[in-house]
Write a protein that holds these residues in place. Structure first.
Motif, PDB file in Angstrom:
ATOM      1  N   GLY A 195     -36.428  41.408  23.255  1.00 14.20           N
ATOM      2  CA  GLY A 195     -35.376  41.441  24.451  1.00 14.20           C
ATOM      3  C   GLY A 195     -35.249  40.209  25.272  1.00 14.20           C
ATOM      4  N   PHE A 196     -35.985  39.192  24.858  1.00 16.90           N
ATOM      5  CA  PHE A 196     -35.710  37.963  25.594  1.00 16.90           C
ATOM      6  C   PHE A 196     -34.309  37.459  25.586  1.00 16.90           C
ATOM      7  N   VAL A 197     -33.667  37.028  24.093  1.00 21.21           N
ATOM      8  CA  VAL A 197     -32.614  36.713  24.173  1.00 21.21           C
ATOM      9  C   VAL A 197     -32.031  37.568  22.937  1.00 21.21           C
ATOM     10  N   GLU A 198     -30.493  37.627  22.590  1.00 23.03           N
ATOM     11  CA  GLU A 198     -29.906  38.188  21.657  1.00 23.03           C
ATOM     12  C   GLU A 198     -28.814  37.382  20.752  1.00 23.03           C
ATOM     13  N   LEU A 213     -25.865  30.612  18.664  1.00 27.40           N
ATOM     14  CA  LEU A 213     -25.729  30.946  20.087  1.00 27.40           C
ATOM     15  C   LEU A 213     -26.432  32.380  20.579  1.00 27.40           C
ATOM     16  N   PHE A 214     -26.689  32.393  21.648  1.00 28.72           N
ATOM     17  CA  PHE A 214     -27.387  33.726  22.367  1.00 28.72           C
ATOM     18  C   PHE A 214     -26.915  33.929  23.584  1.00 28.72           C
ATOM     19  N   THR A 215     -27.260  35.094  23.752  1.00 28.76           N
ATOM     20  CA  THR A 215     -27.023  35.897  25.205  1.00 28.76           C
ATOM     21  C   THR A 215     -28.318  36.364  25.757  1.00 28.76           C
ATOM     22  N   ALA A 216     -28.505  36.307  27.113  1.00 28.62           N
ATOM     23  CA  ALA A 216     -29.817  37.210  27.597  1.00 28.62           C
ATOM     24  C   ALA A 216     -29.943  38.628  27.149  1.00 28.62           C
ATOM     25  N   GLY A 217     -30.870  39.040  26.722  1.00 26.69           N
ATOM     26  CA  GLY A 217     -31.402  40.089  26.299  1.00 26.69           C
ATOM     27  C   GLY A 217     -31.611  41.072  27.631  1.00 26.69           C
ATOM     28  N   SER A 218     -32.112  42.247  27.116  1.00 32.75           N
ATOM     29  CA  SER A 218     -32.079  43.358  28.182  1.00 32.75           C
ATOM     30  C   SER A 218     -33.483  43.459  28.489  1.00 32.75           C
TER      31      SER A 218
END
Length: 228
Positions: A195-198, A213-218
């Motif tokens: 859940g840290f990064v997606e 590339l990643f986005t912020a996780g939940s």
């Protein structure tokens, strides 16, 4: 306790606004125009108005004195500062509720009603300045809070725009902590924490090797934590 013994105080909100600029951690400072501590550098802030909560006042002062809108920052309460001698320039006792504001790529500061100037200042220089009131302590507390929260929460992603690489996330930790981190070890810990990064499935291509590339996780907290 008799009525004359009760404290009547003014309440202020002060803000430690942090962002990354040029790979270094910066804080917003203003040069005061108000009579108290006029001409001195200070953190943005001011007194609560009728009907305002401390958080609403902090957001208002941040916009009025620095030009930063509420939607641009992540705002959380830092602490309450109530030492009797913290503000000797007012006739009445002043208690401050301090806030920490974090965001990515914040724009240039714009001095407002109570600020003669406003500027982003590298934290390592700001902590050496002679700031008004007890703002040196509030600034140190805010920076330490940000450093500590990077260990046990996902707040580091607040310093980044929507999509980022792991190396850009590592640069946030290095700037806030003021230390170099092993790239391979950091990558393993970050991608191995649920859940840290997606992953987006996309790549950023440039001169070197393409980077995922990643986005912020939940997730809101890190378990296990990342340690300095």
């Amino acid at each position: 306790m008799t009525t004359p013994d009760r404290l009547i105080a003014w309440v202020a909100a002060d803000i430690v606004a942090l962002t990354l600029r040029g790979g270094a951690l910066h804080v917003a400072l203003v040069k005061r125009k108000a009579a108290a501590a006029r001409g001195q550098w200070a953190l943005p802030g001011g007194f609560l108005l009728q009907g305002e909560s401390a958080e609403v006042a902090a957001a208002r002062e941040l916009e009025e004195e620095v030009g930063l809108g509420r939607a641009e920052v992540r705002l959380e309460q830092l602490g309450t500062y109530s030492a009797p001698k913290r503000d000797t320039e007012h006739s009445r006792r002043v208690i401050s509720v301090a806030y920490l504001a974090l965001a990515a790529n914040l724009p240039e500061t714009v001095a407002g009603t109570d600020a003669g100037e406003a500027s982003w200042v590298p934290v390592d220089k700001a902590v050496k300045r002679r700031l008004a009131f007890d703002h040196p302590q509030i600034l140190r507390d805010g920076v330490e809070r940000a450093r500590a929260k990077l260990e046990y929460s996902t707040i580091a992603t607040s310093f980044l725009d929507g999509e980022f690489t792991i190396s850009e996330l590592r640069a946030v930790y290095e700037a806030v902590w003021g230390a170099r981190l092993d790239a391979a070890n950091f990558h393993r810990k970050v991608t191995g924490t649920p859940g840290f990064v997606e992953a987006t499935g996309e790549m950023r291509r440039g001169r070197g090797r393409p980077a995922a590339l990643f986005t912020a996780g939940s997730a809101q907290s890190l378990n296990p934590p990342l340690t300095r």
